[in-house]
Enzyme design. Structure first.
Site, PDB file in Angstrom:
ATOM      1  N   LYS A  36     -94.020 -34.347 -88.787  1.00 34.45           N
ATOM      2  CA  LYS A  36     -93.291 -35.379 -88.713  1.00 34.45           C
ATOM      3  C   LYS A  36     -91.916 -35.319 -89.554  1.00 34.45           C
ATOM      4  CE  LYS A  36     -95.657 -38.466 -90.918  1.00 34.45           C
ATOM      5  NZ  LYS A  36     -94.965 -38.098 -92.161  1.00 34.45           N
TER       6      LYS A  36
ATOM      7  N   THR B 255     -90.258 -32.431 -90.115  1.00 31.51           N
ATOM      8  CA  THR B 255     -89.423 -31.685 -89.093  1.00 31.51           C
ATOM      9  C   THR B 255     -88.948 -32.773 -88.126  1.00 31.51           C
ATOM     10  OG1 THR B 255     -91.084 -29.932 -89.679  1.00 31.51           O
ATOM     11  CG2 THR B 255     -89.525 -29.525 -87.840  1.00 31.51           C
TER      12      THR B 255
ATOM     13  N   ARG C  26     -88.857 -38.607 -98.105  1.00 35.83           N
ATOM     14  CA  ARG C  26     -89.377 -38.808 -99.502  1.00 35.83           C
ATOM     15  C   ARG C  26     -89.075 -37.394-100.410  1.00 35.83           C
ATOM     16  NH1 ARG C  26     -95.238 -39.620 -98.000  1.00 35.83           N
ATOM     17  NH2 ARG C  26     -94.484 -38.763 -96.078  1.00 35.83           N
TER      18      ARG C  26
ATOM     19  N   LYS D 211    -100.795 -28.308 -98.237  1.00 37.12           N
ATOM     20  CA  LYS D 211    -100.003 -28.621 -97.264  1.00 37.12           C
ATOM     21  C   LYS D 211     -98.627 -27.901 -97.324  1.00 37.12           C
ATOM     22  CE  LYS D 211     -98.305 -32.607 -94.814  1.00 37.12           C
ATOM     23  NZ  LYS D 211     -96.965 -32.762 -95.027  1.00 37.12           N
TER      24      LYS D 211
ATOM     25  N   ALA E 274     -98.799 -41.656 -98.347  1.00 36.73           N
ATOM     26  CA  ALA E 274     -99.263 -42.664 -97.709  1.00 36.73           C
ATOM     27  C   ALA E 274    -100.585 -43.184 -97.595  1.00 36.73           C
ATOM     28  CB  ALA E 274     -98.783 -42.501 -96.120  1.00 36.73           C
TER      29      ALA E 274
ATOM     30  N   PHE F 249     -97.857 -39.858 -93.100  1.00 38.60           N
ATOM     31  CA  PHE F 249     -99.036 -39.650 -92.460  1.00 38.60           C
ATOM     32  C   PHE F 249     -99.174 -40.392 -90.918  1.00 38.60           C
ATOM     33  CE2 PHE F 249    -100.954 -38.369 -96.829  1.00 38.60           C
ATOM     34  CZ  PHE F 249    -101.165 -36.894 -96.583  1.00 38.60           C
TER      35      PHE F 249
ATOM     36  N   PHE G 205     -95.317 -26.881 -79.807  1.00 39.62           N
ATOM     37  CA  PHE G 205     -95.542 -25.551 -80.429  1.00 39.62           C
ATOM     38  C   PHE G 205     -95.521 -24.523 -79.275  1.00 39.62           C
ATOM     39  CE2 PHE G 205     -98.524 -27.641 -84.072  1.00 39.62           C
ATOM     40  CZ  PHE G 205     -97.240 -28.195 -84.493  1.00 39.62           C
TER      41      PHE G 205
ATOM     42  N   TRP H  47     -87.992 -27.631 -84.005  1.00 42.48           N
ATOM     43  CA  TRP H  47     -88.344 -26.433 -84.875  1.00 42.48           C
ATOM     44  C   TRP H  47     -87.817 -24.999 -84.517  1.00 42.48           C
ATOM     45  CZ3 TRP H  47     -91.442 -21.995 -84.335  1.00 42.48           C
ATOM     46  CH2 TRP H  47     -91.750 -21.397 -85.475  1.00 42.48           C
TER      47      TRP H  47
END
Length: 653
Positions: free
Chosen positions: A89, A91, A113, A124, A356, A387, A475, A504
């Site tokens: 998200k 990214t 953020r 993470k 979140a 999230f 991906f 990405w």
């Protein structure tokens, strides 16, 4: 870009995130932050450089200058319920902003953020984005930044110390002794914060300290905490499960002679109590930073934070403790948003960092407002909500937009083949473990089944009157057929568009189609169509039930006896008209993290409700959600080190 600042060319295979960040610095060079700010429309005197890569932005002078400037197009980037690995998200937020700005020639900003040190060194990793769609330098972004989180930690813990210190002195001193030490010992008149308490108590604020009656002195000096109601905890920006429950006041000097007893006849008592720690980003002060509109509003919100109740059920605030002004002094620089740049040198506003799942999950109002003014009528601001859309997006609409008055036109929902396969019945996905073959080989039935989760999020977003664009974050193992299945399901569910995005690996170019879809959605959308989910005038219980039924799909809500008592107390105290910020797992619509897809036949369990009166919301805690996470067996810090020859950070992700 000119020859002095050539564009970084994507490599195949894509290097690690930190290698991409360091390639920018070493191969093509960062754009000096003063140049980024100038191109964004800021004047030199509005920029406070913080090294070459970061700058704080003067808030009042900039917003005053731009007050007549129309706002840009407001876009929120959210996602489906994620796997523990995250679905990109952040990214996508960065990649979309790069596409809009560097590829499509629009004035664009990303608002994200500040990451917490907890997940950065936990499971993470950081939150700078990834690959060729990230904020750079990512090590500066993920580590300390400009110190805002440290300021919140300091302010939060100052207030915690004030609470325990005040109870320590109240439990061992008479009313008159307390009053003398508070108001008479220094020979000074009542200051502003003391006059605020006098007014709250209905005492004439023109009186001098010597003029108060004995009854007025008692009312002023004794807060008289009911210790069972204290909800304010200390914080630390680290995942540490062993601090969830602690006992404070165990030292040999933390003993008191109980008030009203005779020294020598009655033994001294240990002045201890059970409390705990939260992670810093769950502090109400972090939420205040995210929701404050300016410095006066910050001061008012900080002073109004309720930390507990008196034995007569009166709310006790930071200003009652005499602490609101000091908290604001600690937070005044943190109120200024930080500007950085993406891989493609488009501007990024970084500000606030509430989770979140256990907080509001959004960056600050002031960062969004500043970016919208700088972007102008034809520009675009992409702000991230944490999230899944069931928590981050819902809180963005119902809390953040309600407080700011800003109206978004478009919600971008990020989906991945991997997460939808999980929601379709695929094996569990765990950090640090190889993915099962279902995730690396084509499996269209799993994708189709899992799309129910995405469709529910689309349905939810449309309830707020915004256009919905689905970003299919590609991906390398995803197949064209799997991504087409997602696109078809999205369009059938009422999305404005659904677009494959490969930012990405390709940067802004990989998100060009997504950028065009968002531009078209904003043109189709109308700010006046935006609406909230519930009316603030409704009872607390009704608002919680509306969110649980409408957004999560629950059959109903079960409240513990504690939660019922707290609701009654908040209604009595005049806090019943605040919006609701539910703390629950991010991995499911329900409170059960293992319940994937779109669960049915479940109820939401509310174990307690905390008040964040200063920030402006109530905070139901559901299921077994924890307000300070723990570390796994192999935390991320194992891979982080430093090259002692060059000073370069190694292994951050």
């Amino acid at each position: 870009m000119d020859g002095k600042h050539p564009k970084l060319q994507p490599k195949t295979p894509v290097p690690s995130d930190i290698e991409v960040s360091q390639d920018i610095v070493n191969e093509v060079g960062l754009l000096p932050i003063e140049d980024v700010a100038r191109e964004a429309g800021l004047l030199p005197e509005e920029v406070i450089p913080w090294g070459i890569a970061k700058a704080k932005i003067h808030l009042k002078t900039t917003l005053d200058r731009l007050s007549d400037q129309p706002d840009g197009n407001y876009i929120v980037c959210t996602g489906i319920n994620p796997t523990p690995l995250g679905e990109g998200k952040s990214t996508t937020t960065i990649g979309l902003a790069q596409a809009l700005g560097a590829i499509l020639g629009k004035k664009s900003f990303a608002c994200i953020r500040q990451p917490s040190q907890g997940p950065t060194f936990g499971i993470k990793g950081g939150a700078a984005g990834g690959g060729y769609a990230q904020v750079v330098p990512m090590e500066e972004f993920n580590l300390h930044l400009t110190g805002d989180i440290h300021a919140i930690t300091a302010a939060n813990n100052l207030l915690a110390a004030a609470i325990d210190t005040r109870m320590f002195h109240e439990d061992s001193q008479s009313d008159e002794a307390l009053y003398k030490r508070l108001c008479l010992a220094n020979g000074k008149p009542f200051n502003a914060i003391m006059k605020k308490r006098l007014a709250k108590l209905g005492i004439d604020t023109n009186k001098s300290p010597e003029d108060l009656t004995a009854e007025e002195r008692s009312k002023f000096a004794r807060l008289d905490f009911d210790k069972s109601t204290i909800t304010w905890q200390r914080v630390l920006d680290t995942c540490d499960r062993h601090l969830r429950g602690v006992t404070v006041g165990c030292g040999s000097k933390e003993t008191i002679q109980p008030r009203g007893t005779v020294k020598g006849e009655t033994p001294r008592e240990q002045h201890s109590r059970e409390t705990g720690f939260d992670i810093t980003v769950a502090s109400e002060i972090m939420a205040v930073l995210a929701l404050a509109k300016d410095l006066p509003d910050l001061r008012e919100k900080l002073g109004s934070m309720v930390v507990g109740y008196s034995k007569s059920a009166e709310p006790i605030t930071a200003d009652d403790l005499g602490c609101g002004g000091a908290l604001t002094v600690l937070m005044k620089d943190a109120l200024l948003p930080t500007m950085m740049q993406t891989v493609e040198r488009t501007p990024v506003m970084v500000h606030a960092g509430p989770f979140a799942n256990i907080a509001i999950g959004n960056s600050s109002i002031v960062a969004d407002r500043l970016a919208l003014k700088l972007a102008g009528e034809d520009g675009y601001v992409v702000t991230e909500a944490g999230f899944g859309a069931d928590i981050g997006m819902e809180k963005f609409f119902n809390i953040k937009c309600r407080e700011s008055g800003l109206k978004p036109k478009c919600a971008v929902i990020v989906a991945t083949v991997r997460a939808l396969k999980m929601h379709g019945g695929g094996p569990p996905v765990s950090a640090g473990k190889p993915l099962a073959k279902e995730y690396t080989e084509e499996n269209i039935p799993l994708v189709v089944e899992g799309c129910a989760n995405l469709c529910k999020h689309i349905e939810n977003a449309k309830k707020f009157g915004v256009q919905v664009v689905v970003a299919i974050n590609q991906f390398k193992s995803d197949t064209a057929a799997e991504m087409e299945a997602i696109r078809k399901a999205s369009m059938d569910a009422g999305a404005y568009d659904a677009v494959v995005s490969n930012h990405w690996a390709e940067g802004g170019k990989g998100a060009e189609a997504l950028g065009r879809a968002v531009i078209a959605a904003c043109e189709a959308g109308k700010s006046e169509d935006f609406r909230y989910l519930y009316d603030l005038e409704l009872p607390i219980r009704s608002k919680i039930e509306i969110i649980s039924k409408e957004i999560y799909g629950a059959d109903g809500v079960d409240f513990s006896e504690t939660a019922l008592q707290q609701m009654a107390q908040y209604e009595t105290s005049g806090f019943g008209k605040l919006p609701i910020c539910i703390a629950k797992t991010q991995y499911s619509f329900s409170c059960d993290a293992a319940a994937k897809g779109v669960p049915t036949g479940f109820r939401i369990s509310v174990r307690e409700i905390r008040s964040c009166v200063g920030a402006g919301f109530l905070y139901p805690i559901c299921g077994d959600i924890m307000t300070i996470p723990g570390l796994p067996t192999r935390p991320g810090f194992y891979d982080v080190d430093i090259d002692t020859e060059t000073g370069a950070v190694i292994g951050l992700f």
